[in-house]
Design a protein around this motif. Structure first.
Motif, PDB file in Angstrom:
ATOM      1  N   GLY A   1       0.922  -1.142   0.106  1.00 59.62           N
ATOM      2  CA  GLY A   1      -0.023  -0.167   0.269  1.00 59.62           C
ATOM      3  C   GLY A   1       0.599   1.220  -0.051  1.00 59.62           C
ATOM      4  N   THR A   2       1.670   1.090  -1.181  1.00 55.87           N
ATOM      5  CA  THR A   2       2.564   2.691  -1.219  1.00 55.87           C
ATOM      6  C   THR A   2       2.249   3.412  -1.667  1.00 55.87           C
TER       7      THR A   2
ATOM      8  N   GLU B   1       8.128  -1.843  -7.832  1.00 57.08           N
ATOM      9  CA  GLU B   1       7.081  -1.878  -7.325  1.00 57.08           C
ATOM     10  C   GLU B   1       6.686  -3.426  -7.813  1.00 57.08           C
ATOM     11  N   VAL B   2       6.062  -4.047  -7.295  1.00 53.68           N
ATOM     12  CA  VAL B   2       5.219  -5.197  -7.443  1.00 53.68           C
ATOM     13  C   VAL B   2       4.052  -5.466  -7.815  1.00 53.68           C
ATOM     14  N   LEU B   3       2.782  -4.952  -8.786  1.00 50.86           N
ATOM     15  CA  LEU B   3       1.826  -5.262  -9.031  1.00 50.86           C
ATOM     16  C   LEU B   3       0.322  -6.342  -8.373  1.00 50.86           C
TER      17      LEU B   3
ATOM     18  N   ASN C   1       1.198  -2.906  -4.541  1.00 49.40           N
ATOM     19  CA  ASN C   1       0.532  -2.201  -4.887  1.00 49.40           C
ATOM     20  C   ASN C   1      -0.998  -3.353  -5.738  1.00 49.40           C
ATOM     21  N   ARG C   2      -1.927  -2.596  -5.466  1.00 44.40           N
ATOM     22  CA  ARG C   2      -3.246  -3.062  -6.562  1.00 44.40           C
ATOM     23  C   ARG C   2      -2.255  -2.171  -7.716  1.00 44.40           C
ATOM     24  N   THR C   3      -2.485  -0.940  -7.838  1.00 40.72           N
ATOM     25  CA  THR C   3      -2.211   0.476  -8.709  1.00 40.72           C
ATOM     26  C   THR C   3      -0.572   0.939  -8.674  1.00 40.72           C
ATOM     27  N   PRO C   4      -0.181   0.994  -9.753  1.00 36.77           N
ATOM     28  CA  PRO C   4       1.031   2.068  -9.424  1.00 36.77           C
ATOM     29  C   PRO C   4       1.461   3.077  -8.589  1.00 36.77           C
TER      30      PRO C   4
END
Length: 262
Positions: free
Chosen positions: A8-9, A58-60, A32-35
């Motif tokens: 959640g960043t 980042e890993v989606l 995160n779900r979104t970038p």
């Protein structure tokens, strides 16, 4: 090198914490779900940008599908060979949702389920994956799991049956796994922390909620009017100071409001 794996960043406290840790020279990976628009490639590599020279990855993944998200998380841990060179590795279970709010009998069952999947099931599964891989990393300064809890996990609120239940579950998860890990060589230190009332989008939602659905909404309005809320940056600085203090004990159930100010 300290490595922080944070869910959640893309906004709120998670974004502020990631930015603070990057500025202090740590390596951060967001899940995160979104970038994250602020922590993305352009922001961190632009000449003179706030994260120039720092490393953010980042890993989606969608925590509302925790089994799939945990598999992606564990695959990342297995493939990131550079984790072997980290001095300290910390997973921070930060991502969370607030809805549904209101009396339990009025809540949509699918919304209740989705809430618990994100706020409780996903942290448990990601923590389990982290524990499975942690024994492979030297990490001389330690390996840790920190979960963002809430005062709502320790005090009941009408209208927040899902939220209070999930946060209470986070605290109990912490206590149970701390007993399992103990203090032996190579053990993972696990703790949870309530960040206090932080002025994020979640707080805006709370203040705008019909008091019939959440009778304590007025209390949060008054906190905002009195200037009694932490900004995400203030909360992130206090949280980072605690993370770097060396004072975290196995199984700690902490509250940022009770920790020394930075």
């Amino acid at each position: 090198m300290g490595v922080y794996l944070i869910t959640g960043t893309s906004r709120g406290l998670g974004e502020a914490l990631a930015a603070h840790l990057l500025a202090k020279g740590h390596r951060v990976v967001g899940f995160n779900r979104t970038p994250s628009p602020r922590l993305g490639e352009e922001a961190r590599t632009a000449a003179g940008g706030p994260y120039a020279g720092q490393t953010y990855d980042e890993v989606l993944c969608d925590l509302s599908e925790p089994v799939t998200a945990a598999a992606a998380f564990e695959a990342f841990l297995m493939e990131a060979a550079w984790l072997w060179n980290a001095d300290e590795i910390t997973l921070i279970n930060n991502a969370g949702v607030l809805d549904p709010m209101g009396p339990a009998e009025e809540a949509d069952p699918s919304a209740q389920q989705a809430h618990l999947l994100v706020n409780l099931t996903a942290p448990l599964l990601l923590t389990s994956a982290f524990l499975r891989q942690a024994s492979q990393w030297p990490a001389p300064a330690g390996k840790r799991v920190i979960s963002i809890s809430s005062g709502a996990g320790r005090k009941p609120y009408a209208g927040w049956s899902a939220y209070c239940s999930a946060k209470a579950g986070i605290d109990m998860m912490t206590r149970c796994i701390a007993l399992e890990q103990g203090e032996g060589p190579g053990s993972v230190r696990i703790a949870s922390v309530a960040p206090g009332v932080v002025d994020t989008g979640m707080q805006e939602t709370i203040r705008g909620t019909d008091p019939r659905r959440f009778p304590d909404a007025g209390r949060f309005v008054k906190l905002k009017e009195a200037g009694s809320l932490y900004t995400p940056q203030e909360a992130a600085a206090r949280l980072a100071a605690w993370l770097e203090s060396g004072a975290i004990k196995q199984g700690d159930i902490a509250d940022l409001r009770e920790l020394p100010a930075t």
